[in-house]
Scaffold this motif. Structure first.
Motif, PDB file in Angstrom:
ATOM      1  N   ALA A   1       0.847  -1.191   0.000  1.00  0.00           N
ATOM      2  CA  ALA A   1       0.000   0.000   0.000  1.00  0.00           C
ATOM      3  C   ALA A   1       0.884   1.242   0.000  1.00  0.00           C
ATOM      4  O   ALA A   1       1.706   1.426   0.901  1.00  0.00           O
ATOM      5  CB  ALA A   1      -0.913   0.005   1.215  1.00  0.00           C
ATOM      6  N   VAL A   2       0.736   2.058  -1.031  1.00  0.00           N
ATOM      7  CA  VAL A   2       1.444   3.342  -1.105  1.00  0.00           C
ATOM      8  C   VAL A   2       0.399   4.426  -0.900  1.00  0.00           C
ATOM      9  O   VAL A   2      -0.407   4.714  -1.788  1.00  0.00           O
ATOM     10  CB  VAL A   2       2.151   3.518  -2.464  1.00  0.00           C
ATOM     11  N   VAL A   3       0.374   5.000   0.295  1.00  0.00           N
ATOM     12  CA  VAL A   3      -0.664   5.977   0.646  1.00  0.00           C
ATOM     13  C   VAL A   3      -0.022   7.320   0.969  1.00  0.00           C
ATOM     14  O   VAL A   3       1.137   7.393   1.379  1.00  0.00           O
ATOM     15  CB  VAL A   3      -1.498   5.489   1.853  1.00  0.00           C
ATOM     16  N   GLU A   4      -0.801   8.357   0.794  1.00  0.00           N
ATOM     17  CA  GLU A   4      -0.299   9.716   1.003  1.00  0.00           C
ATOM     18  C   GLU A   4      -0.147  10.014   2.497  1.00  0.00           C
ATOM     19  O   GLU A   4      -1.004   9.654   3.304  1.00  0.00           O
ATOM     20  CB  GLU A   4      -1.254  10.725   0.375  1.00  0.00           C
ATOM     21  N   ARG A   5       0.960  10.643   2.852  1.00  0.00           N
ATOM     22  CA  ARG A   5       1.185  11.054   4.236  1.00  0.00           C
ATOM     23  C   ARG A   5       0.136  12.081   4.649  1.00  0.00           C
ATOM     24  O   ARG A   5      -0.203  12.977   3.873  1.00  0.00           O
ATOM     25  CB  ARG A   5       2.568  11.673   4.393  1.00  0.00           C
ATOM     26  N   SER A   6      -0.315  11.976   5.881  1.00  0.00           N
ATOM     27  CA  SER A   6      -1.325  12.919   6.354  1.00  0.00           C
ATOM     28  C   SER A   6      -0.747  14.305   6.628  1.00  0.00           C
ATOM     29  O   SER A   6      -1.475  15.301   6.609  1.00  0.00           O
ATOM     30  CB  SER A   6      -1.975  12.380   7.634  1.00  0.00           C
TER      31      SER A   6
END
Length: 571
Positions: free
Chosen positions: A407-412
């Protein structure tokens, strides 16, 4: 690479030495023989938590020593850290590490013979060793390491892009922080700037010159003693003039020496020694002439002008006033002024400068966001390739329906030093199962196999050169066990691999086979480690197969297993 490991006083191990080789090292032995103590010893050597309960009562302390051979891509970084810590690498490129734990729980660490904090061993361990086991804190379960591993897997072009991003990010943060500081501390900066300007104005009015205080001190001394200096110089001039009043017609010492020289030269043809003396007199005449000329110049330069002396007094008073405020000497005052000018440029919080900085911030922010997008796209592409490759490996490790996703998710909180992405490895244990982080989605045995599959895929993409697998084959057997052995052997082509196993199918693939054996002959049970080869190795595999080390059928089966493994490795 770890070349040698000596363990003393740890668990059932009294004193034993393991000679490790490149490739695949397998550690086997009966249950309770102390195989786990080998992994425990490795953990201690590289900064793991010290458990006093594992220390033998006699001698009351456990010692683990290991010789680390530094080579390959990590050698430079590891050697640099060792030198920074105050130790040295041996001439042959190796270093001796040691860890001591007493029965009271005290712990000491040494690197290259020098006492070190245990944290240094931990830092070295992160670079050279990764332990995969059911009770270990696995390296690849840390989010930062998962992202770093994916970046290595993505390839050299991606790593170049990442380095470009890191440089752009650092520049952008510098501008952002500078702009924020100038805005937040504008009043304090203005007050500091005003004080610096006052000091600079005062120094500029006086305009001190380098070494001026020393030069003025020497000039004052000459002016204050001008009469005494004039008398001394005059008396010397009179003496050189032959002791009479100095006049234009009076013969001086130079003329008298000239007469002496000519007289001797006239007789030099009769006696050559007189010619030598004449030459020496000529040298003396030249020196005396120079001194006389300099005395004349000195006398004409003497100045007893009271006005000049008063002027110097005032100048020195002004310089002393500066030195009282800014430095110990004039050169220090000049340096203070130079630093003040530099600091004023830093303190500038004018609207014009703030506007320029804000434009630069926006320009660099646009570059960072563009690079962030390119990094994310590259990671997502690599994540897909990686997921497929690991899932293929899992199919051969008795997990045919499992799938690993990245999973490559955007940093908050927006872009960071490594981009705008968080990377997480997730496991789907079977179709329809939820996608969970590795440590939550797999049992202990499954997790070890997942780690093996991941390490096989990551092989050659960097990371620690030595990999340790403890009970990686838990819960499997038959064909799956052979597949595990194949993959460990494949991994051993690029890494040093240490495997603790109870499966003969895995042990058959070893380049070096170590057996931990118990000795119950004394009052206290102890264990030692030995290398087995050929017949002894077949007997050990036979014991692992059927519990019958002396069975002809078991030995024949073991030899067949070794032959198959050897063929697979050569292929």
């Amino acid at each position: 690479m770890l070349e040698e490991l000596r363990i003393t006083g740890l668990g059932v191990i009294d004193d034993t030495t393991l000679h490790l080789t490149p490739g695949m090292n397998v550690i086997t032995g009966e249950t309770g023989a102390g195989k786990t103590m080998v992994v425990t010893g490795l953990g201690l050597l590289f900064g793991g938590r010290a458990d006093a309960g594992r220390v033998r009562a006699d001698p009351g302390r456990a010692v683990v020593e290991g010789r680390l051979r530094l080579k390959g891509s990590l050698a430079g970084a590891v050697a640099t850290r060792i030198v920074e810590a105050g130790a040295e690498v041996d001439d042959d490129g190796s270093v001796l590490l040691s860890r001591t734990v007493t029965i009271e729980g005290r712990s000491r660490a040494h690197v290259g013979g020098r006492s070190m904090p245990v944290s240094v061993l931990s830092e070295l361990g992160e670079n050279v060793l990764a332990v995969h086991g059911q009770s270990d804190q696995l390296r690849l379960l840390r989010p930062a390491e998962q992202r770093a591993a994916l970046d290595r897997f993505a390839g050299p072009d991606h790593e170049k892009l990442l380095e470009t991003y890191r440089q752009a990010y650092a520049s952008w943060r510098t501008v952002v922080d500078d702009l924020a500081d100038r805005r937040a501390n504008a009043r304090a900066r203005t007050q500091e700037a005003e004080l610096l300007k006052l000091g600079l104005d005062e120094i500029t009015r006086v305009d001190p010159q380098p070494n001026e205080d020393d030069d003025l001190r020497a000039e004052v001394q000459r002016l204050e003693h001008a009469e005494g200096l004039r008398v001394a110089a005059m008396q010397a001039a009179v003496a050189l003039a032959g002791g009479v009043e100095v006049t234009e017609d009076a013969p001086d010492a130079t003329q008298l020496l000239g007469t002496a020289r000519r007289t001797l030269e006239a007789q030099a043809q009769v006696d050559a020694s007189l010619g030598d003396l004449a030459a020496r007199i000529e040298e003396a005449a030249t020196l005396v002439g120079d001194v006389s000329a300099e005395l004349s110049t000195y006398l004409s330069s003497l100045d007893a002008d009271p006005a000049r002396l008063e002027e110097i007094y005032e100048r020195r008073a002004a310089l002393r006033g500066l030195m009282r405020k800014y430095a110990d000497d004039v050169d220090g005052v000049i340096a203070w002024a130079d630093n003040a000018r530099t600091r004023l440029a830093v303190l500038d919080s004018s609207d014009e400068l703030l506007e320029e900085l804000d434009k630069e911030r926006l320009r660099q922010e646009a570059l960072v966001l563009d690079l962030c997008g390119r990094l994310t796209a590259a990671r997502q592409e690599a994540a897909g390739r990686f997921s497929e490759a690991v899932s293929v490996e899992l199919a051969g490790l008795a997990m045919p329906h499992a799938r690993v996703e990245v999973a490559v998710v955007e940093r908050s909180d927006g872009p960071g030093p490594d981009g705008a992405d968080e990377v997480e490895l997730r496991l789907l244990a079977h179709p329809g199962a939820p996608s969970l982080p590795l440590q939550k989605g797999a049992s202990g045995g499954e997790l070890s196999r997942v780690m093996l599959a991941i390490e096989v895929v990551f092989a050659g993409a960097g990371g620690p050169p030595t990999l340790v697998f403890d009970e990686v084959d838990a819960g499997v057997g038959g064909t799956a066990a052979v597949e595990i052995g194949k993959r460990l052997a494949r991994l051993a082509r690029t890494h040093q691999v240490l495997v603790v196993t109870h499966l003969p199918q895995v042990a058959a693939f070893a380049d070096t086979h170590l057996v931990v054996a118990k000795d119950t002959g004394g009052a206290i049970t102890t264990s030692g480690v030995r290398v087995v080869q050929e017949t002894d190795r077949a007997r050990e595999l036979s014991r692992m197969l059927a519990g019958l080390p002396d069975s002809d059928l078991g030995i024949a089966h073991a030899e067949e297993l070794l032959a198959v493994a050897g063929k697979e490795k050569r292929g």
